[in-house]
Motif scaffolding. Structure first.
Motif, PDB file in Angstrom:
ATOM      1  N   LEU A 227     -16.996  -1.795 -19.611  1.00  0.00           N
ATOM      2  CA  LEU A 227     -16.079  -1.047 -19.456  1.00  0.00           C
ATOM      3  C   LEU A 227     -14.711  -0.738 -20.837  1.00  0.00           C
ATOM      4  O   LEU A 227     -14.300  -0.447 -20.961  1.00  0.00           O
ATOM      5  N   TRP A 228     -13.601  -1.949 -20.485  1.00  0.00           N
ATOM      6  CA  TRP A 228     -13.727  -2.184 -20.666  1.00  0.00           C
ATOM      7  C   TRP A 228     -13.225  -2.433 -23.037  1.00  0.00           C
ATOM      8  O   TRP A 228     -12.907  -1.795 -23.925  1.00  0.00           O
ATOM      9  N   ARG A 229     -14.434  -2.844 -23.047  1.00  0.00           N
ATOM     10  CA  ARG A 229     -14.331  -2.624 -24.926  1.00  0.00           C
ATOM     11  C   ARG A 229     -14.829  -1.097 -25.424  1.00  0.00           C
ATOM     12  O   ARG A 229     -14.841  -0.563 -25.933  1.00  0.00           O
ATOM     13  N   GLN A 230     -15.806  -0.407 -24.393  1.00  0.00           N
ATOM     14  CA  GLN A 230     -15.957   1.489 -24.432  1.00  0.00           C
ATOM     15  C   GLN A 230     -14.721   1.903 -24.454  1.00  0.00           C
ATOM     16  O   GLN A 230     -14.262   2.972 -25.534  1.00  0.00           O
ATOM     17  N   ALA A 231     -13.601   1.529 -23.116  1.00  0.00           N
ATOM     18  CA  ALA A 231     -12.705   2.226 -23.588  1.00  0.00           C
ATOM     19  C   ALA A 231     -11.189   1.979 -24.987  1.00  0.00           C
ATOM     20  O   ALA A 231     -10.762   2.563 -25.620  1.00  0.00           O
ATOM     21  N   GLY A 232     -11.722   0.497 -24.831  1.00  0.00           N
ATOM     22  CA  GLY A 232     -10.996  -0.378 -26.325  1.00  0.00           C
ATOM     23  C   GLY A 232     -11.276   0.925 -27.739  1.00  0.00           C
ATOM     24  O   GLY A 232     -10.234   1.522 -27.872  1.00  0.00           O
ATOM     25  N   ALA A 233     -12.913   0.647 -27.353  1.00  0.00           N
ATOM     26  CA  ALA A 233     -13.576   1.870 -28.991  1.00  0.00           C
ATOM     27  C   ALA A 233     -13.004   2.986 -28.505  1.00  0.00           C
ATOM     28  O   ALA A 233     -12.537   3.710 -30.136  1.00  0.00           O
ATOM     29  N   ALA A 234     -12.995   3.455 -27.160  1.00  0.00           N
ATOM     30  CA  ALA A 234     -12.325   4.821 -27.639  1.00  0.00           C
ATOM     31  C   ALA A 234     -10.423   5.326 -28.103  1.00  0.00           C
ATOM     32  O   ALA A 234     -10.648   6.443 -28.330  1.00  0.00           O
ATOM     33  N   TRP A 235      -9.902   3.730 -27.399  1.00  0.00           N
ATOM     34  CA  TRP A 235      -8.797   4.807 -27.638  1.00  0.00           C
ATOM     35  C   TRP A 235      -8.720   4.523 -28.845  1.00  0.00           C
ATOM     36  O   TRP A 235      -7.830   5.834 -29.651  1.00  0.00           O
ATOM     37  N   CYS A 236      -9.385   3.911 -29.528  1.00  0.00           N
ATOM     38  CA  CYS A 236      -9.164   3.593 -31.192  1.00  0.00           C
ATOM     39  C   CYS A 236      -9.340   4.986 -31.965  1.00  0.00           C
ATOM     40  O   CYS A 236      -9.259   5.251 -32.683  1.00  0.00           O
ATOM     41  N   ALA A 237     -10.979   5.358 -31.775  1.00  0.00           N
ATOM     42  CA  ALA A 237     -11.260   6.518 -31.993  1.00  0.00           C
ATOM     43  C   ALA A 237     -10.268   7.533 -32.060  1.00  0.00           C
ATOM     44  O   ALA A 237     -10.169   8.515 -33.032  1.00  0.00           O
ATOM     45  N   CYS A 238     -10.268   7.954 -30.884  1.00  0.00           N
ATOM     46  CA  CYS A 238      -8.902   8.958 -31.202  1.00  0.00           C
ATOM     47  C   CYS A 238      -8.269   8.535 -31.489  1.00  0.00           C
ATOM     48  O   CYS A 238      -7.376   9.653 -32.219  1.00  0.00           O
ATOM     49  N   GLY A 239      -7.317   7.092 -31.491  1.00  0.00           N
ATOM     50  CA  GLY A 239      -5.806   7.330 -32.210  1.00  0.00           C
ATOM     51  C   GLY A 239      -6.209   7.414 -34.163  1.00  0.00           C
ATOM     52  O   GLY A 239      -5.280   8.250 -34.206  1.00  0.00           O
ATOM     53  N   LEU A 240      -7.203   6.653 -34.305  1.00  0.00           N
ATOM     54  CA  LEU A 240      -7.793   7.486 -35.380  1.00  0.00           C
ATOM     55  C   LEU A 240      -8.334   8.714 -35.598  1.00  0.00           C
ATOM     56  O   LEU A 240      -7.200   9.319 -36.765  1.00  0.00           O
ATOM     57  N   LEU A 241      -8.342   9.841 -35.035  1.00  0.00           N
ATOM     58  CA  LEU A 241      -8.771  10.956 -34.910  1.00  0.00           C
ATOM     59  C   LEU A 241      -7.598  11.798 -35.144  1.00  0.00           C
ATOM     60  O   LEU A 241      -6.944  12.858 -35.892  1.00  0.00           O
ATOM     61  N   GLY A 242      -6.564  11.232 -33.938  1.00  0.00           N
ATOM     62  CA  GLY A 242      -5.297  11.636 -33.691  1.00  0.00           C
ATOM     63  C   GLY A 242      -4.607  11.404 -35.199  1.00  0.00           C
ATOM     64  O   GLY A 242      -3.193  12.723 -35.939  1.00  0.00           O
ATOM     65  N   LEU A 243      -4.130  10.486 -35.465  1.00  0.00           N
ATOM     66  CA  LEU A 243      -3.240   9.687 -36.593  1.00  0.00           C
ATOM     67  C   LEU A 243      -3.713  11.136 -38.241  1.00  0.00           C
ATOM     68  O   LEU A 243      -3.051  11.096 -38.986  1.00  0.00           O
ATOM     69  N   ALA A 244      -4.929  10.649 -38.297  1.00  0.00           N
ATOM     70  CA  ALA A 244      -5.927  12.056 -38.871  1.00  0.00           C
ATOM     71  C   ALA A 244      -4.765  12.812 -39.342  1.00  0.00           C
ATOM     72  O   ALA A 244      -4.512  13.932 -40.097  1.00  0.00           O
ATOM     73  N   ILE A 245      -5.570  13.896 -37.948  1.00  0.00           N
ATOM     74  CA  ILE A 245      -4.489  15.675 -37.705  1.00  0.00           C
ATOM     75  C   ILE A 245      -3.531  15.788 -38.108  1.00  0.00           C
ATOM     76  O   ILE A 245      -2.781  16.301 -38.090  1.00  0.00           O
ATOM     77  N   TRP A 246      -2.178  14.427 -37.857  1.00  0.00           N
ATOM     78  CA  TRP A 246      -0.589  14.287 -37.561  1.00  0.00           C
ATOM     79  C   TRP A 246      -0.724  14.006 -39.598  1.00  0.00           C
ATOM     80  O   TRP A 246       0.191  14.406 -39.730  1.00  0.00           O
ATOM     81  N   HIS A 247      -1.814  12.933 -39.779  1.00  0.00           N
ATOM     82  CA  HIS A 247      -1.225  12.881 -41.890  1.00  0.00           C
ATOM     83  C   HIS A 247      -1.314  13.983 -42.620  1.00  0.00           C
ATOM     84  O   HIS A 247      -0.932  14.922 -42.447  1.00  0.00           O
ATOM     85  N   VAL A 248      -2.258  15.181 -42.008  1.00  0.00           N
ATOM     86  CA  VAL A 248      -2.944  16.197 -43.054  1.00  0.00           C
ATOM     87  C   VAL A 248      -2.063  17.261 -42.910  1.00  0.00           C
ATOM     88  O   VAL A 248      -1.692  17.793 -43.495  1.00  0.00           O
ATOM     89  N   ALA A 249      -1.323  17.128 -41.601  1.00  0.00           N
ATOM     90  CA  ALA A 249      -0.973  18.397 -40.985  1.00  0.00           C
ATOM     91  C   ALA A 249       0.816  18.489 -41.537  1.00  0.00           C
ATOM     92  O   ALA A 249       1.286  19.120 -42.825  1.00  0.00           O
ATOM     93  N   ALA A 250       1.085  16.751 -42.164  1.00  0.00           N
ATOM     94  CA  ALA A 250       2.128  16.459 -42.961  1.00  0.00           C
ATOM     95  C   ALA A 250       2.393  16.381 -44.025  1.00  0.00           C
ATOM     96  O   ALA A 250       3.277  16.453 -44.547  1.00  0.00           O
TER      97      ALA A 250
END
Length: 657
Positions: free
Chosen positions: A373-396
């Motif tokens: 569970l912890w591994r899956q949660a960590g992987a999901a957090w990282c995936a969302c983080g990368l997706l969010g940062l990509a969206i933020w970077h494109v907007a900026a």
């Protein structure tokens, strides 16, 4: 949000000796029904068309339920010697994280389609903060850090509802340790300690609500007492009252919840003392359900309520992104059929989330062990983080379009334009003592004096009249949400400021022109007449500035959408309609009182069938629902002066070098 539903189905045994004695795994269908009431109140409030202006209290009900269930489970495990912090946080993760991460990820994917760059940035950081259980703290800082006091627009923040998750998770980082520390004291002494914690949090909440309502709303220390209130039920001996009394108390409890949802509104000092009503109502209903029940608790246990209660967490998560997405596209409040459609869509999304996301994790079909569970949660957090940062970077990094330029006014800096913090007070953050009298109210002996009094709709006139009439001396006395009226109640700081102006400043200084301006409503009309009677001899000329054109969504956003290809009809369809009615009613009353009336609404909207004046050059005339930019303020001031409504103003203009 909230609530641990990790309770096993079981049989509810009869309380012994009049005291509630639920088995450790006892299932409470009435609590699922209470969840349904809480989430439906929130949904109806968020449609924007229901009479439940205080539907935000549904979150307070959730807090009480969560506090009761979590405290009950932890205390029972402690008494049985089988409590494990690791197991506790594993259960919390299974309960909260899977549905949250899916909601955040889907919102990130759709954000570029409906949000402008500044909105996407806020959404990305809110989402990442939510996944880290600190979105409440991020939103508190974001609110305080806004350059414009009115800049916080919930309808451009599809993840703003995750703040309550942050409050809960921060609370549960600490509260199990408190229960662990008092577990050896016995039930009564442990309950006394928990009650003392609740009292301390409640007193802090009252103080902070008075000092800074935004912080009080988001900070866990000022909300903890609501969760502890539910937890206290675990330590109390609850008598089994006669059925009639239980029915009466249950009816009172439900009235406290629904009455709060109906009577409360966003302008009140909440949470503070007011939060006692919904919290007490929720706690009382849970207590009654523990001691024999009532007609109301049995009604709450019916399948329709229980069904909604079971999916209430996913429903709370999903409804707001759905509502926001539609609101941003339509740029107006939904009709009744549309609101019903939004609720239905939210229910469908919630059921799918509960069935295919929540249940597999809670039933350990996915993430069977804590480690996986912890591994899956960590992987999901990282995936969302990368997706969010990509969206933020494109907007900026993307080149700024005309739409983006106009949308940037959503974060307009009103501090210098409105003299915010000095001559325009933020009522729930400042006191009359913060009013800079020397800077704001120093009459000139060589120039004609113009005094503007009222709320933010007075403050936004200041810069325009100062620029349009350089040969006059313009003064400002304003406070947020503060009507310049004799006998008006409400915020004591507002009352204090207006009393000072009416009873001391005006009689002693008598300005040549007194302008009264506010976000008027129909219930203000009787007080307007009395105020004009009182002040007619305390100024050379008394002018009342009527309602201004208002929009259901920020004008800067509407203009950005039009620049992006939407029809100008959007500017008409999103315009609020109440102001036109109040404008004529207020004019008749003011002129009957012998004062001068000016109509910003008609100056900006001479033809109600077409779009109002919305731009000054390439700058929006207004930036949020109705407040003016500096350029808009000057344009309106010049239009008012051009009508001849203020005798002598044209001569002061012509005398300017």
């Amino acid at each position: 949000m909230l609530l641990d539903q990790d309770v096993s189905k079981g049989t509810l045994r009869r309380p012994e000796q009049g005291i509630a004695r639920h088995e450790p795994g006892a299932y409470r269908a009435d609590i699922d029904g209470l969840r349904a009431v809480a989430v439906l109140v929130v949904l109806l409030f968020h449609t924007g068309i229901s009479p439940l202006r205080g539907g935000f209290i549904g979150v307070d009900v959730f807090f009480v339920i969560s506090g009761y269930l979590i405290t009950k489970a932890v205390w029972q495990e402690l008494q049985q010697g089988r409590f494990s912090l690791l197991t506790f946080y594993e259960r919390r993760t299974r309960r909260i994280f899977p549905a949250l991460v899916v909601t955040v990820a889907v919102t990130f994917v759709f954000a570029p389609l409906v949000l402008f760059p500044s909105e996407r940035t806020t959404t990305v950081w809110t989402g990442l903060a939510a996944l880290t259980s600190v979105s409440n703290l991020y939103l508190a800082v974001e609110t305080l850090g806004k350059s414009g006091y009115f800049a916080a627009d919930a309808y451009s923040q599809p993840l703003v509802n995750t703040w309550s998750l942050g409050v809960e998770e921060q609370f549960y980082l600490v509260f199990p340790f408190i229960l662990l520390a008092v577990s050896g004291l016995g039930r009564r002494r442990a309950g006394a300690v928990v009650a003392a914690i609740a009292l301390a949090s409640f007193l802090f909440c009252i103080w902070l609500t008075g000092a800074n309502r935004d912080l009080a709303y988001y900070v866990p220390l000022s909300r903890a007492w609501e969760l502890v209130a539910g937890g206290l039920l675990v330590f109390l001996s609850l008598p089994r009252l006669p059925a009639r009394i239980r029915d009466g108390l249950a009816l009172l409890a439900l009235a406290l919840i629904l009455g709060s949802a109906y009577r409360f509104h966003g302008g009140m000092f909440f949470p503070g003392v007011l939060a006692v009503a919904p919290v007490a109502g929720a706690a009382l209903l849970i207590a009654i359900g523990s001691t024999g029940g009532s007609h109301i608790t049995r009604c709450l246990a019916l399948p329709p309520f229980v069904g909604i209660g079971k999916i209430s967490y996913s429903l709370y998560l999903w409804h707001w992104p759905v509502f926001v997405g539609v609101a941003l596209i339509t740029a107006r409040a939904p009709t009744i059929p549309e609101a019903a459609g939004l609720i239905l869509a939210s229910l469908v999304a919630a059921y799918l989330s509960w069935r295919f996301v929540e249940q597999p994790f809670r039933q350990r079909r996915i993430g069977r062990t804590a480690g996986s569970l912890w591994r899956q949660a960590g992987a999901a957090w990282c995936a969302c983080g990368l997706l969010g940062l990509a969206i933020w970077h494109v907007a900026a990094a993307a080149p700024q379009t005309e739409s983006d330029r106009l949308a940037a006014y959503l974060t307009y800096d009103d501090r210098d334009v409105y003299l915010r913090g000095t001559c325009f007070l933020i009522g729930y953050q400042q006191t009359v003592a913060d009013f800079a009298t020397a800077d704001c109210l120093s009459p000139s002996v060589v120039k004609p004096n113009i005094l503007i009094m009222g709320d933010s709709h007075a403050a936004h006139l200041y810069r325009g009249f100062e620029a349009a009439l350089p040969q006059a001396h313009v003064m400002l006395a304003a406070s947020s949400g503060c009507k310049p009226l004799f006998g008006a109640g409400g915020d004591p700081e507002c009352v204090g400021l207006m009393q000072r102006m009416f009873e001391r400043f005006l009689p002693e200084n008598r300005p040549e022109v007194l302008i009264l301006s506010a976000r008027w409503a129909d219930y203000d009309l009787p007080l307007v007449a009395e105020t004009l009677r009182q002040v007619k001899d305390r100024a050379g000329i008394v002018v009342v500035s009527g309602p201004i054109a208002e929009y259901q969504r920020p004008l800067a956003r509407l203009l950005a959408q039009v620049a992006g290809g939407r029809s100008d009809a959007l500017l008409v369809g999103s315009r609020a309609t109440e102001q036109a009615k109040w404008d004529h009613e207020l004019q008749a009353l003011v002129e009957a009182s012998g004062a001068i009336y000016v109509s910003p609404y008609r100056l900006l909207c001479p033809n109600p069938e077409t779009a109002c004046r919305t731009m000054v050059g390439n700058v929006p005339l207004q930036w949020d629902y109705g407040h003016m930019t500096a350029e808009g303020s000057q344009a309106l001031a010049e239009a008012i002066i051009g009508t001849g409504a203020i005798p002598g103003a044209r001569a002061w203009q012509e005398a300017a070098p």
